[in-house]
Design a protein around this motif. Structure first.
Motif, PDB file in Angstrom:
ATOM      1  N   VAL A  54       0.808  -1.226   0.000  1.00  0.00           N
ATOM      2  CA  VAL A  54       0.000   0.000   0.000  1.00  0.00           C
ATOM      3  C   VAL A  54       0.835   1.267   0.000  1.00  0.00           C
ATOM      4  O   VAL A  54       0.292   2.367  -0.141  1.00  0.00           O
ATOM      5  N   THR A  55       2.158   1.138   0.135  1.00  0.00           N
ATOM      6  CA  THR A  55       3.026   2.317   0.030  1.00  0.00           C
ATOM      7  C   THR A  55       3.465   2.576  -1.406  1.00  0.00           C
ATOM      8  O   THR A  55       4.153   3.563  -1.656  1.00  0.00           O
ATOM      9  N   ASP A  56       3.077   1.736  -2.336  1.00  0.00           N
ATOM     10  CA  ASP A  56       3.469   1.856  -3.740  1.00  0.00           C
ATOM     11  C   ASP A  56       2.251   2.299  -4.563  1.00  0.00           C
ATOM     12  O   ASP A  56       1.370   1.487  -4.844  1.00  0.00           O
ATOM     13  N   PRO A  57       2.187   3.567  -4.963  1.00  0.00           N
ATOM     14  CA  PRO A  57       0.994   4.052  -5.675  1.00  0.00           C
ATOM     15  C   PRO A  57       0.682   3.271  -6.947  1.00  0.00           C
ATOM     16  O   PRO A  57      -0.485   2.970  -7.222  1.00  0.00           O
ATOM     17  N   ALA A  58       1.705   2.938  -7.732  1.00  0.00           N
ATOM     18  CA  ALA A  58       1.460   2.200  -8.971  1.00  0.00           C
ATOM     19  C   ALA A  58       0.905   0.810  -8.680  1.00  0.00           C
ATOM     20  O   ALA A  58      -0.007   0.325  -9.376  1.00  0.00           O
ATOM     21  N   ALA A  59       1.439   0.154  -7.645  1.00  0.00           N
ATOM     22  CA  ALA A  59       0.954  -1.173  -7.278  1.00  0.00           C
ATOM     23  C   ALA A  59      -0.483  -1.112  -6.784  1.00  0.00           C
ATOM     24  O   ALA A  59      -1.301  -1.994  -7.088  1.00  0.00           O
ATOM     25  N   VAL A  60      -0.817  -0.072  -6.035  1.00  0.00           N
ATOM     26  CA  VAL A  60      -2.184   0.087  -5.541  1.00  0.00           C
ATOM     27  C   VAL A  60      -3.148   0.283  -6.698  1.00  0.00           C
ATOM     28  O   VAL A  60      -4.200  -0.367  -6.777  1.00  0.00           O
ATOM     29  N   ASP A  61      -2.816   1.181  -7.603  1.00  0.00           N
ATOM     30  CA  ASP A  61      -3.698   1.433  -8.747  1.00  0.00           C
ATOM     31  C   ASP A  61      -3.909   0.164  -9.566  1.00  0.00           C
ATOM     32  O   ASP A  61      -5.028  -0.143  -9.987  1.00  0.00           O
ATOM     33  N   ALA A  62      -2.819  -0.572  -9.790  1.00  0.00           N
ATOM     34  CA  ALA A  62      -2.911  -1.797 -10.583  1.00  0.00           C
ATOM     35  C   ALA A  62      -3.738  -2.859  -9.865  1.00  0.00           C
ATOM     36  O   ALA A  62      -4.541  -3.573 -10.492  1.00  0.00           O
ATOM     37  N   ALA A  63      -3.556  -2.979  -8.553  1.00  0.00           N
ATOM     38  CA  ALA A  63      -4.287  -3.994  -7.786  1.00  0.00           C
ATOM     39  C   ALA A  63      -5.783  -3.717  -7.780  1.00  0.00           C
ATOM     40  O   ALA A  63      -6.603  -4.626  -7.973  1.00  0.00           O
ATOM     41  N   VAL A  64      -6.161  -2.470  -7.555  1.00  0.00           N
ATOM     42  CA  VAL A  64      -7.580  -2.121  -7.537  1.00  0.00           C
ATOM     43  C   VAL A  64      -8.191  -2.327  -8.918  1.00  0.00           C
ATOM     44  O   VAL A  64      -9.320  -2.835  -9.046  1.00  0.00           O
ATOM     45  N   ALA A  65      -7.461  -1.969  -9.955  1.00  0.00           N
ATOM     46  CA  ALA A  65      -7.955  -2.188 -11.319  1.00  0.00           C
ATOM     47  C   ALA A  65      -8.146  -3.671 -11.597  1.00  0.00           C
ATOM     48  O   ALA A  65      -9.132  -4.081 -12.234  1.00  0.00           O
ATOM     49  N   THR A  66      -7.235  -4.493 -11.114  1.00  0.00           N
ATOM     50  CA  THR A  66      -7.345  -5.945 -11.293  1.00  0.00           C
ATOM     51  C   THR A  66      -8.594  -6.487 -10.612  1.00  0.00           C
ATOM     52  O   THR A  66      -9.332  -7.300 -11.184  1.00  0.00           O
ATOM     53  N   VAL A  67      -8.836  -6.036  -9.401  1.00  0.00           N
ATOM     54  CA  VAL A  67     -10.018  -6.491  -8.665  1.00  0.00           C
ATOM     55  C   VAL A  67     -11.291  -6.107  -9.411  1.00  0.00           C
ATOM     56  O   VAL A  67     -12.196  -6.930  -9.616  1.00  0.00           O
ATOM     57  N   ALA A  68     -11.379  -4.842  -9.806  1.00  0.00           N
ATOM     58  CA  ALA A  68     -12.589  -4.368 -10.476  1.00  0.00           C
ATOM     59  C   ALA A  68     -12.829  -5.124 -11.776  1.00  0.00           C
ATOM     60  O   ALA A  68     -13.972  -5.459 -12.111  1.00  0.00           O
ATOM     61  N   GLU A  69     -11.751  -5.424 -12.495  1.00  0.00           N
ATOM     62  CA  GLU A  69     -11.884  -6.133 -13.764  1.00  0.00           C
ATOM     63  C   GLU A  69     -12.288  -7.590 -13.560  1.00  0.00           C
ATOM     64  O   GLU A  69     -13.185  -8.100 -14.240  1.00  0.00           O
ATOM     65  N   GLN A  70     -11.639  -8.258 -12.623  1.00  0.00           N
ATOM     66  CA  GLN A  70     -11.880  -9.686 -12.459  1.00  0.00           C
ATOM     67  C   GLN A  70     -13.147 -10.000 -11.680  1.00  0.00           C
ATOM     68  O   GLN A  70     -13.774 -11.048 -11.902  1.00  0.00           O
ATOM     69  N   LEU A  71     -13.535  -9.124 -10.754  1.00  0.00           N
ATOM     70  CA  LEU A  71     -14.709  -9.399  -9.927  1.00  0.00           C
ATOM     71  C   LEU A  71     -15.926  -8.566 -10.321  1.00  0.00           C
ATOM     72  O   LEU A  71     -17.008  -8.753  -9.770  1.00  0.00           O
ATOM     73  N   GLY A  72     -15.729  -7.626 -11.247  1.00  0.00           N
ATOM     74  CA  GLY A  72     -16.885  -6.901 -11.767  1.00  0.00           C
ATOM     75  C   GLY A  72     -17.256  -5.644 -11.024  1.00  0.00           C
ATOM     76  O   GLY A  72     -18.429  -5.258 -10.991  1.00  0.00           O
ATOM     77  N   GLY A  73     -16.290  -4.973 -10.426  1.00  0.00           N
ATOM     78  CA  GLY A  73     -16.568  -3.721  -9.731  1.00  0.00           C
ATOM     79  C   GLY A  73     -15.983  -3.718  -8.339  1.00  0.00           C
ATOM     80  O   GLY A  73     -15.121  -4.543  -8.000  1.00  0.00           O
ATOM     81  N   LEU A  74     -16.465  -2.788  -7.512  1.00  0.00           N
ATOM     82  CA  LEU A  74     -15.989  -2.686  -6.135  1.00  0.00           C
ATOM     83  C   LEU A  74     -17.049  -1.938  -5.336  1.00  0.00           C
ATOM     84  O   LEU A  74     -17.435  -0.822  -5.696  1.00  0.00           O
ATOM     85  N   ASP A  75     -17.534  -2.568  -4.286  1.00  0.00           N
ATOM     86  CA  ASP A  75     -18.592  -1.982  -3.465  1.00  0.00           C
ATOM     87  C   ASP A  75     -18.155  -1.669  -2.036  1.00  0.00           C
ATOM     88  O   ASP A  75     -18.621  -0.696  -1.442  1.00  0.00           O
ATOM     89  N   VAL A  76     -17.306  -2.521  -1.497  1.00  0.00           N
ATOM     90  CA  VAL A  76     -16.881  -2.391  -0.094  1.00  0.00           C
ATOM     91  C   VAL A  76     -15.367  -2.385  -0.037  1.00  0.00           C
ATOM     92  O   VAL A  76     -14.708  -3.264  -0.606  1.00  0.00           O
TER      93      VAL A  76
END
Length: 246
Positions: A54-76
């Protein structure tokens, strides 16, 4: 209970302790869950485990994008990743202050910033931050850690005010001393581990440490669509540590 059916949840620091317990519980209640952690080997079975610092901005952005893509969004979003620190104000150098605040405070901002576009599209958007009882009372040898968790408290309230009209609820839990791997390492390093453990239990009126599962239950309660009118709340799960004198 399946109040999270159809929802996607992200838990940072979900590879162990409170985060892992939260990920398991959200799964049990119907959510599709992703865990973000530096080490995901011990992440609960069935989650989407995404390595992320979580201290790596690029890693955070990529991880959240991966979640949204693979699981279909983000609610919580459960901002649980954090590290500890011991010592009085003269015992932690500038590098340690920067490191702890980067993980415990700025890390919340980074992950939430990346998640906001997805949360804004959700009908049940909720953010829960992990704070601590030390945000409410002075505890010896916890100057840096207390400062970081006091900041989490203030950040939670500010985020709740900023995003309430967007339909994004922001709350926090404030555990007392919990039976987690970090506390276990702290006790193992003590001169007298048994005495140190007894002292930790004694400062909580219930006479025992808080369990990870108890904190997870509080997190899930705040994140639940059933708590749609709860925002700007800090729920203390501390065995009475901050409010009782017995």
């Amino acid at each position: 209970m399946a109040e999270f059916d159809g929802l996607v949840a992200v838990v940072t620091g979900g590879g162990s302790g409170i985060g892992a317990a939260t990920a398991r519980l959200l799964q049990e209640r119907g959510a599709r869950v992703a865990v973000l952690d530096r080490a995901t080997d011990a992440a609960p079975e069935g989650v989407l485990a995404v390595p992320c610092d979580v201290t790596d901005p690029a890693a955070v952005d990529a991880a959240v994008a991966t979640v949204a893509e693979q699981l279909g969004g983000l609610d919580v979003l459960v901002n649980n990743a954090g590290i500890g620190a011991t010592g009085h104000v003269g015992e932690n150098d500038d590098a340690e202050w920067a490191r702890v605040l980067d993980v415990n405070v700025t890390g919340i901002a980074r992950v939430t910033r990346a998640a906001l576009p997805h949360l804004r599209r959700s009908q049940h958007a909720a953010v829960v931050n992990t704070c601590s009882a030390v945000a409410f009372l002075g505890v010896r040898q916890r100057a840096l850690y207390s400062a970081s968790k006091g900041a989490v408290l203030a950040l939670t309230l500010a985020m709740a005010a900023d995003h309430v009209q967007e339909g994004i609820r922001v709350n926090a839990v404030a555990p007392g001393t919990a039976d987690t791997p970090w506390v276990g390492r702290l006790l193992a390093a003590a001169e007298d581990p048994a005495a140190a453990a007894a002292a930790l239990r004694a400062r909580q009126p219930l006479g025992r440490l808080v369990t990870a599962e108890e904190v997870a239950h509080a997190i899930a309660s705040l994140a639940s669509p059933l708590a749609a009118s709860t925002t700007g709340t800090v729920l203390r799960v501390d065995g009475g540590m901050t409010s009782l004198r017995v």
